[in-house]
Design an enzyme around this catalytic site. Structure first.
Site, short mmCIF file in Angstrom:
data_model
loop_
_atom_site.label_atom_id
_atom_site.label_comp_id
_atom_site.label_asym_id
_atom_site.label_seq_id
_atom_site.Cartn_x
_atom_site.Cartn_y
_atom_site.Cartn_z
N SER A 180 0.81 -1.22 0.00
CA SER A 180 0.00 0.00 0.00
C SER A 180 0.84 1.27 0.00
O SER A 180 0.34 2.33 -0.38
CB SER A 180 -0.94 0.01 1.21
N HIS A 191 -1.05 5.59 8.54
CA HIS A 191 -0.89 4.37 7.75
C HIS A 191 -0.46 4.72 6.33
O HIS A 191 -0.50 5.87 5.91
CB HIS A 191 -2.18 3.57 7.76
N THR A 197 -1.50 4.52 3.17
CA THR A 197 -2.29 5.29 2.20
C THR A 197 -2.39 6.76 2.56
O THR A 197 -2.01 7.62 1.76
CB THR A 197 -3.69 4.67 2.03
N GLU A 249 -9.98 6.77 26.05
CA GLU A 249 -11.06 5.78 25.90
C GLU A 249 -10.71 4.45 26.56
O GLU A 249 -11.59 3.75 27.07
CB GLU A 249 -11.36 5.57 24.42
N PHE A 258 -10.35 8.49 16.40
CA PHE A 258 -11.33 7.73 17.17
C PHE A 258 -10.77 6.49 17.85
O PHE A 258 -11.46 5.88 18.66
CB PHE A 258 -12.49 7.33 16.25
N ASP A 284 -18.46 5.47 17.66
CA ASP A 284 -17.65 5.78 16.49
C ASP A 284 -18.55 6.00 15.27
O ASP A 284 -19.47 5.20 15.04
CB ASP A 284 -16.67 4.65 16.18
N GLU A 311 -10.34 6.78 2.41
CA GLU A 311 -9.83 5.41 2.29
C GLU A 311 -10.67 4.43 3.09
O GLU A 311 -10.86 4.59 4.31
CB GLU A 311 -8.38 5.33 2.79
N ASP A 352 -5.76 0.19 -4.39
CA ASP A 352 -4.30 0.26 -4.50
C ASP A 352 -3.73 -1.05 -5.03
O ASP A 352 -2.78 -1.07 -5.81
CB ASP A 352 -3.66 0.63 -3.16
N HIS A 353 -4.34 -2.15 -4.64
CA HIS A 353 -3.90 -3.47 -5.09
C HIS A 353 -5.05 -4.44 -4.82
O HIS A 353 -6.06 -4.08 -4.23
CB HIS A 353 -2.64 -3.92 -4.33
#
Length: 517
Positions: A101, A162, A164, A225, A279, A295, A321, A367-368
């Site tokens: 990715s 991450h 992406t 949380e 979140f 959430d 994403e 992406d793949h």
């Protein structure tokens, strides 16, 4: 022995009439003949990226979406199915036949193919080698759009650090350098910086929504949380609180940071300049495990982002994403992956609802792919997640429709009660802890201004350049320059031309988009 299920034919009687199919084809043909190309300048660009959403996932999710609505599923029309322009992208990285990715994100966001595991750098950089990234940084369409005066944002179901989302703003020889605690000492000594710190430094991002709280706060900082969960605590060794730093950088602006749905729902888009919503300590929960009271869904986060960004008269760029499609596939959990893809499709529908097609280029791609298959000869309407016995006389095969292989062993017993369970791991050819990616081309779907550019079989890095051309951001301004010279039928400057005349004043700045920052 096998357990058999009898499925009634769910197709309609009219499907037995040849005229049914001829009529549908005639209607489709006419709609395509009537289609007019939209050659406007794209004021807005929304890129929806389904991480790991190969064509098998796309098709299987379509069937599941219909079956969840008590239809047979095969004929279901996803929001993605309505996009008029379709192409294919070749996903290989410079060094590997099958990519990850990070390399793919660098391609479709920065317009440059690169090596596995590297983000926002050219192929001259080497995985994990800090000094190799120096001088090899490449910028993204988010940077180009911001330099053109647009608002920009990123929405993801993973951590915002991450691969992406990171490719929109970061340059890193390793996609895994989420915080400084993830970096080797040598990289820190050579002045490489972690991805989380680049999130608040490199680009003035207006909307940041996803997970990844723990990479933003000092070590041993308790999570609000999950205060008793040590794995959720802050990880930073440098003692920085990047959330507080981000807030202090927005002096004079309304900048909101939220970590729960109650506060998120209270954010007024009309009165908010900047939003950071994180979140979870890491990635968000799967859609089927999400607590709606705690959430928001990806459709809800997409809506909030667009409502904040669209206040800018110059327009916006937004990356959305569906990142956990990929992660569910890695875990062999087709149930989760397909439900993630359906939620992703719902977000696309929300994006189209909130924007105008004449001024917003919307692109959907992956992406793949993943080595998910559904195979055998299941009857029409067979649950995409249930096992079946192939009715073909030529084979005796027990498969789960969504699986990674065919088991040619008549002694295998598939326990039906487990298959539709969210935690069920489908059959696979090779037992591994995490599945690999697969290397086939991925679909590229587009609608809106210059959507016809996204056709044919192209290299994946072409996507960034086509989006930039359509929106008049980046180095290629030919489309924008042409629009400024086109009057309407009354001799007045077209709306697009008026909107983009001010962009031309950014010419020198736009050309510098490819410079390092």
């Amino acid at each position: 022995m096998f357990m058999l299920i009898s499925y009634a034919c769910l197709f309609s009687v009219e499907e037995e009439n040849p005229e049914f199919w001829r009529s549908k084809a005639k209607q489709t043909l006419q709609s395509i003949l009537d289609r007019k190309l939209n050659t406007n300048v794209a004021k807005n660009v929304v890129l929806f990226l389904g991480d790991g959403m190969g064509m098998t996932t796309f098709t299987a999710a379509r069937i599941l979406k219909g079956q969840l609505q008590n239809q047979s599923g095969e004929e279901t029309v996803m929001t993605m199915d309505t996009f008029p322009h379709v192409g294919l992208a070749k996903t290989y990285s410079v060094d590997f036949q099958i990519p990850d990715s990070a390399a793919t994100a660098t391609a479709y966001l920065c317009g440059v193919k690169t090596n596995l595991n590297t983000v926002g750098v050219s192929a001259a950089a080497r995985n994990g080698i800090c000094k190799s990234q120096k001088g090899n940084e490449v910028t993204s369409i988010m940077k180009w759009a911001k330099d053109a005066g647009k608002s920009v944002g990123v929405v993801t179901t993973t951590r915002v650090q991450h691969a992406t989302p990171a490719a929109t703003y970061a340059h890193s020889a390793s996609r895994s350098w989420y915080s400084d605690a993830d970096m080797p000492d040598a990289a820190i000594e050579e002045n490489c910086t972690d991805i989380a710190s680049q999130l608040i430094k490199n680009i003035d991002i207006d909307v940041i929504i996803g997970g990844g709280r723990k990479y933003m706060t000092p070590r041993f900082t308790k999570d609000p949380e999950y205060p008793s969960d040590l794995s959720a605590w802050g990880t930073r060794k440098d003692g920085r609180n990047l959330i507080q730093e981000w807030q202090s950088m927005k002096t004079g602006k309304v900048a909101r940071y939220v970590w729960n749905k109650t506060d998120f729902d209270a954010v007024d888009p009309e009165a908010t300049d900047y939003l950071m919503a994180l979140f979870e300590p890491g990635d968000l929960r799967y859609e089927k495990e999400r607590d709606p009271s705690k959430d928001p869904s990806i459709a809800e986060t997409t809506e909030k982002a667009i409502r904040i960004l669209q206040k800018n008269p110059n327009g916006f760029f937004l990356l959305v994403e569906g990142g956990r499609i990929d992660q569910a596939h890695h875990a062999g959990r087709a149930y989760m992956a397909l439900h993630e893809a359906i939620a992703f499709d719902d977000a696309i529908a929300k994006g189209l609802e909130l924007t105008k097609e004449e001024e917003t280029l919307t692109v959907v791609t992956a992406d793949h792919s993943h080595p998910l298959t559904f195979n055998g000869f299941p009857f029409r309407g067979q649950s995409i997640l249930d096992p079946h016995i192939s009715p073909s006389a030529a084979s005796s095969v027990s498969v789960t429709s969504a699986c990674s292989c065919i088991q040619n062993n008549t002694d295998i017993v598939v326990f039906l009660s487990f298959v539709a369970d969210p935690d069920y791991v489908q059959l696979s050819a090779v037992p591994v802890d995490s599945t690999t990616h697969s290397g086939e081309d991925v679909a590229v779907l587009a609608r809106g201004p210059m959507a016809h550019l996204f056709s044919g079989v192209q290299e994946q890095n072409y996507i960034a350049h086509a989006m930039g051309y359509a929106a008049c951001v980046g180095a290629d301004l030919r489309h924008c320059q042409g629009e400024t010279n086109k009057p309407d039928e009354n001799g007045k400057l077209k709306q697009n031309a008026r909107d983009y005349t001010n962009i031309m004043t950014y010419n020198n700045k736009l050309i510098s988009c490819y410079r390092l920052y």
